[in-house]
Design an enzyme around this catalytic site. Sequence first.
Site, PDB file in Angstrom:
ATOM      1  N   ASP A 171      40.111  33.263  45.082  1.00  0.00           N
ATOM      2  CA  ASP A 171      41.441  33.529  44.534  1.00  0.00           C
ATOM      3  C   ASP A 171      41.388  33.684  43.019  1.00  0.00           C
ATOM      4  O   ASP A 171      40.377  33.362  42.376  1.00  0.00           O
ATOM      5  CB  ASP A 171      42.390  32.377  44.875  1.00  0.00           C
ATOM      6  CG  ASP A 171      42.696  32.289  46.361  1.00  0.00           C
ATOM      7  OD1 ASP A 171      42.555  33.299  47.062  1.00  0.00           O
ATOM      8  OD2 ASP A 171      43.074  31.184  46.816  1.00  0.00           O
ATOM      9  N   TYR A 190      31.980  24.632  48.524  1.00  0.00           N
ATOM     10  CA  TYR A 190      32.760  24.612  47.291  1.00  0.00           C
ATOM     11  C   TYR A 190      32.713  23.232  46.658  1.00  0.00           C
ATOM     12  O   TYR A 190      32.495  22.219  47.344  1.00  0.00           O
ATOM     13  CB  TYR A 190      34.228  24.949  47.574  1.00  0.00           C
ATOM     14  CG  TYR A 190      34.531  26.404  47.820  1.00  0.00           C
ATOM     15  CD1 TYR A 190      34.973  27.234  46.787  1.00  0.00           C
ATOM     16  CD2 TYR A 190      34.397  26.955  49.089  1.00  0.00           C
ATOM     17  CE1 TYR A 190      35.272  28.568  47.020  1.00  0.00           C
ATOM     18  CE2 TYR A 190      34.688  28.298  49.327  1.00  0.00           C
ATOM     19  CZ  TYR A 190      35.134  29.099  48.285  1.00  0.00           C
ATOM     20  OH  TYR A 190      35.421  30.414  48.521  1.00  0.00           O
TER      21      TYR A 190
END
Length: 283
Positions: free
Chosen positions: A62, A122
């Site tokens: 994003d 992540y």
Amino acid sequence: MSDEAEPGFVRVRLDLSYDGKDFSGWAKQTSRRTVQGEIEDALRTVTRSSVTYGLTVAGRTDAGVHSRGQVAHVDLPAGVWAEHEEKLLRRLAGHKRQVRIWRAAKAPAGFNARFSALWRRYAYRVGDRPGGVDPLLRGHVLWHDRPLDLDAMNEAAALMVGEQDFAAYCKKREGATTIRTLQKLHWVRDPESGVLTATVQADAFCHNMVRALIGAALFVGDGRRPAAWPAEVLAAKVRDPGVHVVRPHGLTLEEVAYPADELLAARAVEARNVRTLPGAGCC
């Protein structure tokens, strides 16, 4: 999306990193600066081509999200690859400074950057010291203005691991499944900086999933919710207004893993299968 380059083309694997703060995410947009757009423009320039060679990526990040270990592939004409293979990395390094391509190599048969991946890992970093975050880290660490209980956050995290329907933590996309296998969710605190880092690893992620999971964990860590609350939200399978999607700058894609070369094609086929949970109806 094929798992092999068309005849006359070479599939090239790109390993790259980027600082996401000035990008509107990975995916190319007409009027905004994106990571995909930057790399495709750079490839067109350094290969002196009038054609844009499209990229396929392991996971779309994003706006504002960083990456240390992103992986993509691009199919280049065999002649273009033969001409530019040796100098491609150096030329790309001089062309774009917020994106670094560390490796460009011919991909093995069956490689697909997106569908061949086994998992993505992540890290999300949070600081909770009263004075705020070290100014040198502020672009990569979220400041939380309440003290966080590491043990409570890990107690909550343990209840989330496994194959689950993460609809409550995802931005829904029409026709897309929200079933994912969350392989790791664990927090540690650095004893010197005080920064808390969450490791979040899954076979795949849906839109906003990581940042929503982190938002739920912070509410547990600062005492506003009990440790069982994130799992209760998960079980409900609907978006809960109490789950806050945290800001993107604390999030970094650290690593994408792939199977052995001979298993790449089979993994890509498996990843395309629409998943259902055991006992779920088909219709």
